[in-house]
Design a protein around this motif. Structure first.
Motif, short mmCIF file in Angstrom:
data_model
loop_
_atom_site.label_atom_id
_atom_site.label_comp_id
_atom_site.label_asym_id
_atom_site.label_seq_id
_atom_site.Cartn_x
_atom_site.Cartn_y
_atom_site.Cartn_z
N HIS A 270 4.35 3.04 -2.85
CA HIS A 270 5.39 2.30 -2.18
C HIS A 270 4.96 1.40 -1.14
N HIS B 163 5.62 1.27 2.07
CA HIS B 163 5.83 1.39 3.69
C HIS B 163 4.54 1.63 3.99
N HIS C 246 1.32 3.53 3.93
CA HIS C 246 0.53 3.54 2.57
C HIS C 246 -0.14 2.30 2.01
N HIS D 35 13.15 8.50 -2.32
CA HIS D 35 12.80 8.25 -0.83
C HIS D 35 13.61 7.07 -0.47
N ASP E 233 6.02 9.63 -1.06
CA ASP E 233 6.83 10.44 -0.31
C ASP E 233 8.04 10.59 -0.87
ZN LIG Z 1 7.38 6.39 2.86
#
Ligand SMILES: [Zn+2]
Ligand SMILES: [Zn+2]
Length: 266
Positions: A63, A65, A68, A145, A163
């Motif tokens: 993903h 975020h 990451h 998430h 996550d």
């Molecule tokens: Zn995340």
């Protein structure tokens, strides 16, 4: 194959642990999962050996975020002169059009090296279910998430789930794999502590506890559970307690340091 932990921390890197990044290599073939700050470890020994031997490199993103993907800013330093295939979930999985959304992550003026100025980068879209990458089966499924993430399964070797809340479907997705890499945010003591009610409530909305990860590992019948995306607001003693909490439910649970190596697939 071989698994190397390049980054085992969530959110904020610490002196000991970088944010999420895992390498799986087979000599000439290198798979990398997530581009947290741990990606920078490929520049220096011992992890630079992974790069030296690699002729084909695939990076898989869960993903977008920042913890990451911040390693995307390091690509010109690490992969200069090479081809790097970056695999991301298709829009049906996370609502982001990859061709627009991924270059956006490193666009000027927020990053000096724009996506389209790096000729070695190839963007590939993966769909839910089974995809074939370099002769291996790579499966994806959406996980719950804030802002959807995906879990990856590589053959029968490993599943990486971060996550994510503790999702019962993760157990069937990970059925029988050798290693389940699952996020873990709180230990069993804090989970039971009435004074931590608010923390536990918010954790369950976006993340998982060590015991929840262990229950999924037990249900899935995996060979080993590795707790990762560790809470950076806690420390090593706490992570040992996470491991102990998880082991009450699933004995072969480990919290590894960064740069730990483990054989995969005999
Ligand atoms: Zn995340
Ligand atoms: Zn994260």
């Amino acid at each position: 194959m071989r698994l190397t932990t390049l980054g085992t921390q969530g959110w904020i890197p610490t002196v000991e642990r970088e944010t999420t990044c895992f390498a799986v290599d087979e000599g000439r073939l290198l798979f990398i999962f997530d581009a947290g700050t741990g990606l920078g470890r490929l520049l220096r020994p011992p992890a630079s050996q992974l790069l030296a031997g690699a002729h084909e490199i695939h990076l898989f993103l869960t993903h977008y975020h920042l913890d990451h993907v911040c390693g995307l800013a390091y690509l010109p330093a690490i992969f200069a002169g090479r081809t790097l295939t970056v695999h991301v979930p298709d829009a049906s999985l996370n609502g982001v059009d990859p061709q627009r959304g991924v270059p956006e992550l490193i666009r000027k003026p927020y990053n000096p090296h724009a996506w389209n100025e790096q000729p070695g980068l190839v963007l590939q879209t993966l769909h839910e279910g089974v995809n074939e990458v370099a002769g291996h089966e790579v499966r994806l499924r959406a996980q719950c998430h804030p802002d959807t993430t995906v879990a990856y399964r590589l053959d029968d070797l490993l599943v990486l789930a971060t996550d994510t809340v503790a999702d019962p479907q993760t157990a069937s997705f990970a059925r029988g794999v050798e290693v389940l890499l699952h996020e873990s945010w709180i230990d069993g003591i804090e989970e039971d502590d009435p004074d931590s009610e608010e923390l536990v409530r918010t954790t369950y909305l976006a993340h998982s506890s060590a015991r929840q990860a262990a229950a999924l590992a037990a249900q899935a019948g995996v060979g080993e559970l590795v707790l990762m995306h560790l809470n950076p607001l806690r420390g090593e003693e706490y992570y040992a307690q996470m491991q102990a909490s998880a082991r009450e439910i699933f004995a072969p649970t480990f919290v590894y340091p960064d740069l730990h190596e483990r054989a995969l697939g005999g």
